[in-house]
Design an enzyme around this catalytic site. Sequence first.
Site, PDB file in Angstrom:
ATOM      1  N   LYS A   1       0.851  -1.646  -0.534  1.00  9.80           N
ATOM      2  CA  LYS A   1      -0.186   0.094  -0.310  1.00  9.80           C
ATOM      3  C   LYS A   1       0.553   1.256   0.166  1.00  9.80           C
ATOM      4  O   LYS A   1       0.554   2.571  -0.815  1.00  9.80           O
ATOM      5  CB  LYS A   1      -0.863  -0.327   1.569  1.00  9.80           C
ATOM      6  CG  LYS A   1      -1.503  -1.284   1.603  1.00  9.80           C
ATOM      7  CD  LYS A   1      -3.021  -1.107   2.301  1.00  9.80           C
ATOM      8  CE  LYS A   1      -2.067  -1.352   3.704  1.00  9.80           C
ATOM      9  NZ  LYS A   1      -1.118  -2.293   4.047  1.00  9.80           N
TER      10      LYS A   1
ATOM     11  N   ARG B   1     -10.001   1.009   8.565  1.00 12.65           N
ATOM     12  CA  ARG B   1      -9.005  -0.430   9.105  1.00 12.65           C
ATOM     13  C   ARG B   1     -10.234  -0.847   9.807  1.00 12.65           C
ATOM     14  O   ARG B   1     -10.703  -1.627   9.858  1.00 12.65           O
ATOM     15  CB  ARG B   1      -8.088  -0.569  10.126  1.00 12.65           C
ATOM     16  CG  ARG B   1      -7.018  -0.361   9.299  1.00 12.65           C
ATOM     17  CD  ARG B   1      -5.907  -0.029  10.505  1.00 12.65           C
ATOM     18  NE  ARG B   1      -4.661  -0.539  10.087  1.00 12.65           N
ATOM     19  CZ  ARG B   1      -3.647  -0.770   9.628  1.00 12.65           C
ATOM     20  NH1 ARG B   1      -3.441   0.870   8.691  1.00 12.65           N
ATOM     21  NH2 ARG B   1      -2.974  -1.565   9.261  1.00 12.65           N
TER      22      ARG B   1
ATOM     23  N   ARG C   1      11.765  -5.750   5.426  1.00 15.99           N
ATOM     24  CA  ARG C   1      11.540  -4.552   4.958  1.00 15.99           C
ATOM     25  C   ARG C   1      12.569  -3.635   6.090  1.00 15.99           C
ATOM     26  O   ARG C   1      12.659  -3.955   6.814  1.00 15.99           O
ATOM     27  CB  ARG C   1      10.051  -4.141   5.529  1.00 15.99           C
ATOM     28  CG  ARG C   1       9.819  -2.693   5.528  1.00 15.99           C
ATOM     29  CD  ARG C   1       8.523  -2.892   5.372  1.00 15.99           C
ATOM     30  NE  ARG C   1       7.992  -2.355   6.344  1.00 15.99           N
ATOM     31  CZ  ARG C   1       6.047  -2.430   6.877  1.00 15.99           C
ATOM     32  NH1 ARG C   1       5.380  -2.284   5.296  1.00 15.99           N
ATOM     33  NH2 ARG C   1       5.859  -2.421   7.688  1.00 15.99           N
TER      34      ARG C   1
ATOM     35  N   ARG D   1      11.426  -1.734  11.301  1.00 10.86           N
ATOM     36  CA  ARG D   1       9.710  -1.132  12.306  1.00 10.86           C
ATOM     37  C   ARG D   1       9.380  -2.104  13.683  1.00 10.86           C
ATOM     38  O   ARG D   1       9.695  -3.574  12.926  1.00 10.86           O
ATOM     39  CB  ARG D   1       9.228  -0.797  11.725  1.00 10.86           C
ATOM     40  CG  ARG D   1       8.758   0.431  10.658  1.00 10.86           C
ATOM     41  CD  ARG D   1       7.581   0.277   9.401  1.00 10.86           C
ATOM     42  NE  ARG D   1       5.758  -0.218   9.793  1.00 10.86           N
ATOM     43  CZ  ARG D   1       5.113  -0.216   8.645  1.00 10.86           C
ATOM     44  NH1 ARG D   1       5.357   0.258   8.141  1.00 10.86           N
ATOM     45  NH2 ARG D   1       4.088  -1.005   9.279  1.00 10.86           N
TER      46      ARG D   1
ATOM     47  N   ARG E   1      -0.981  -8.817  13.550  1.00 12.42           N
ATOM     48  CA  ARG E   1      -1.237  -7.581  12.411  1.00 12.42           C
ATOM     49  C   ARG E   1      -2.214  -8.532  11.560  1.00 12.42           C
ATOM     50  O   ARG E   1      -3.130  -7.567  11.116  1.00 12.42           O
ATOM     51  CB  ARG E   1      -0.120  -6.650  12.070  1.00 12.42           C
ATOM     52  CG  ARG E   1       0.144  -5.597  12.940  1.00 12.42           C
ATOM     53  CD  ARG E   1       1.803  -5.023  12.061  1.00 12.42           C
ATOM     54  NE  ARG E   1       1.707  -4.654  11.163  1.00 12.42           N
ATOM     55  CZ  ARG E   1       2.906  -5.041  10.333  1.00 12.42           C
ATOM     56  NH1 ARG E   1       4.000  -5.151  10.748  1.00 12.42           N
ATOM     57  NH2 ARG E   1       2.807  -4.466   9.352  1.00 12.42           N
TER      58      ARG E   1
HETATM   59  P1  AP5 Z   1       4.380  -1.402   1.757  1.00 11.50           P
HETATM   60  O1  AP5 Z   1       3.945  -0.594   0.646  1.00 11.50           O
HETATM   61  O2  AP5 Z   1       5.221  -1.017   3.019  1.00 11.50           O
HETATM   62  O3  AP5 Z   1       3.244  -2.754   2.313  1.00 11.50           O
HETATM   63  P2  AP5 Z   1       2.144  -1.877   3.389  1.00 11.50           P
HETATM   64  O4  AP5 Z   1       0.999  -2.479   2.582  1.00 11.50           O
HETATM   65  O5  AP5 Z   1       1.913  -0.511   3.520  1.00 11.50           O
HETATM   66  O6  AP5 Z   1       2.769  -2.724   5.038  1.00 11.50           O
HETATM   67  P3  AP5 Z   1       2.633  -1.857   6.321  1.00 11.50           P
HETATM   68  O7  AP5 Z   1       3.122  -2.707   6.800  1.00 11.50           O
HETATM   69  O8  AP5 Z   1       3.157  -0.558   6.224  1.00 11.50           O
HETATM   70  O9  AP5 Z   1       0.977  -1.606   5.900  1.00 11.50           O
HETATM   71  P4  AP5 Z   1       0.201  -1.628   7.647  1.00 11.50           P
HETATM   72  O10 AP5 Z   1      -0.907  -2.112   6.953  1.00 11.50           O
HETATM   73  O11 AP5 Z   1       0.492  -3.027   8.773  1.00 11.50           O
HETATM   74  O12 AP5 Z   1       0.597  -0.570   8.078  1.00 11.50           O
HETATM   75  P5  AP5 Z   1       0.462   0.798   8.665  1.00 11.50           P
HETATM   76  O13 AP5 Z   1       1.790   1.828   8.984  1.00 11.50           O
HETATM   77  O14 AP5 Z   1      -1.043   1.580   7.829  1.00 11.50           O
HETATM   78  O15 AP5 Z   1       5.738  -3.401   1.621  1.00 11.50           O
HETATM   79  C1  AP5 Z   1       6.453  -4.065   2.192  1.00 11.50           C
HETATM   80  C2  AP5 Z   1       7.850  -4.759   1.761  1.00 11.50           C
HETATM   81  O16 AP5 Z   1       7.229  -4.811   0.917  1.00 11.50           O
HETATM   82  C3  AP5 Z   1       8.293  -3.558   1.379  1.00 11.50           C
HETATM   83  O17 AP5 Z   1       9.551  -3.853   1.816  1.00 11.50           O
HETATM   84  C4  AP5 Z   1       8.589  -3.308   0.335  1.00 11.50           C
HETATM   85  O18 AP5 Z   1       9.529  -2.644  -0.628  1.00 11.50           O
HETATM   86  C5  AP5 Z   1       7.685  -4.039  -0.616  1.00 11.50           C
HETATM   87  N1  AP5 Z   1       7.150  -4.764  -1.957  1.00 11.50           N
HETATM   88  C6  AP5 Z   1       6.374  -4.096  -1.581  1.00 11.50           C
HETATM   89  N2  AP5 Z   1       5.406  -4.261  -3.359  1.00 11.50           N
HETATM   90  C7  AP5 Z   1       6.943  -4.884  -3.470  1.00 11.50           C
HETATM   91  C8  AP5 Z   1       6.271  -5.832  -4.722  1.00 11.50           C
HETATM   92  N3  AP5 Z   1       5.182  -5.679  -5.809  1.00 11.50           N
HETATM   93  N4  AP5 Z   1       7.348  -7.238  -5.087  1.00 11.50           N
HETATM   94  C9  AP5 Z   1       8.062  -6.980  -3.942  1.00 11.50           C
HETATM   95  N5  AP5 Z   1       8.661  -6.536  -3.006  1.00 11.50           N
HETATM   96  C10 AP5 Z   1       7.057  -5.146  -2.830  1.00 11.50           C
HETATM   97  O19 AP5 Z   1      -0.081   0.522   9.906  1.00 11.50           O
HETATM   98  C11 AP5 Z   1       1.167   0.112  11.068  1.00 11.50           C
HETATM   99  C12 AP5 Z   1       0.643   0.178  12.604  1.00 11.50           C
HETATM  100  O20 AP5 Z   1      -0.570   1.147  13.276  1.00 11.50           O
HETATM  101  C13 AP5 Z   1      -1.102  -0.372  13.053  1.00 11.50           C
HETATM  102  O21 AP5 Z   1      -0.461  -1.765  13.159  1.00 11.50           O
HETATM  103  C14 AP5 Z   1      -1.979   0.114  13.973  1.00 11.50           C
HETATM  104  O22 AP5 Z   1      -1.162  -0.346  14.913  1.00 11.50           O
HETATM  105  C15 AP5 Z   1      -2.125   1.645  13.101  1.00 11.50           C
HETATM  106  N6  AP5 Z   1      -2.633   1.699  12.319  1.00 11.50           N
HETATM  107  C16 AP5 Z   1      -2.209   2.964  11.260  1.00 11.50           C
HETATM  108  N7  AP5 Z   1      -3.607   2.841  10.789  1.00 11.50           N
HETATM  109  C17 AP5 Z   1      -4.381   2.829  11.615  1.00 11.50           C
HETATM  110  C18 AP5 Z   1      -5.780   2.252  11.651  1.00 11.50           C
HETATM  111  N8  AP5 Z   1      -6.704   3.254  10.567  1.00 11.50           N
HETATM  112  N9  AP5 Z   1      -6.847   2.253  13.076  1.00 11.50           N
HETATM  113  C19 AP5 Z   1      -6.051   2.142  13.879  1.00 11.50           C
HETATM  114  N10 AP5 Z   1      -4.751   1.500  13.531  1.00 11.50           N
HETATM  115  C20 AP5 Z   1      -3.481   2.033  13.106  1.00 11.50           C
END
Ligand code: AP5
Length: 213
Positions: free
Chosen positions: A13, A88, A127, A159, A170
Amino acid sequence: MNLIFLGPPGAGKGTQAKRLIDRLRIPQLSTGDNLRKAVAGGTPLGKQAKVLMDAGKLVPDEIVNGIIDEALGSPEVANGFLLDGFPRTVPQAQALDQMLQKRGRRIDHVILLEVPTEILVGRLSGRQTCPKCQTSYGKDSPPRVPGICDNDGEKLIVRPDDQPERVRQRMVEYGSKTALLTGYYQARGVVRPVDGVGSVDEVEKRIIRALKA
Ligand code: AP5
């Protein structure tokens, strides 16, 4: 264009959002990036969020709803926005409906990035993230200089929530709370499923095709 990126942890994402906002000239509204900045800044909100984020649990709806409501009031979103990591939960989606309704706006597309769990786990275990601009690097998309962000020269970090047992938590949160949103938005005919397996360029092309279809 008003977009939501939906998908499990590690689906890509953030990676794809950072590409799409340049192309569409709209801002990325990422609750995860926003919360990590609050944690790094040691704000009261950051201190509250850190414990939950590090454990792989969701932070309370009121906190993230407040972040997004404030962002949607900014002039920067006049031409559209890309929501990454929000909503979410169903209550967050309902709160978003109200925030958009009062501003006379609506969601045009929900991009659902689909990636099998075993690939997600592999991606998150490799990552590295820039603590400043939040760019993610992986085995298939490493930085030019190992351990250093291409954009701003910051030292990359792992992270805390990318530890295997927190990744598992998660995934549980996603399966029990966030996956329900697919049905919520399918009922409105705005969900665009996209195969998230393949190179970053390939996935980007699929997203563009899905938005044009
Ligand atoms: P990446 O692009 O980083 O993936 P992502 O989907 O953004 O993953 P996140 O782990 O950031 O998502 P998340 O939803 O768990 O975390 P968030 O920060 O929103 O890609 C992942 C890896 O794959 C990278 O190394 C990348 O290089 C690689 N990659 C990407 N595309 C690829 C491809 N095509 N091929 C190969 N490799 C590839 O949330 C974190 C925390 O914040 C949550 O757990 C929660 O505690 C809190 N939080 C955030 N939003 C909320 C909410 N709305 N409500 C409540 N808590 C929340």
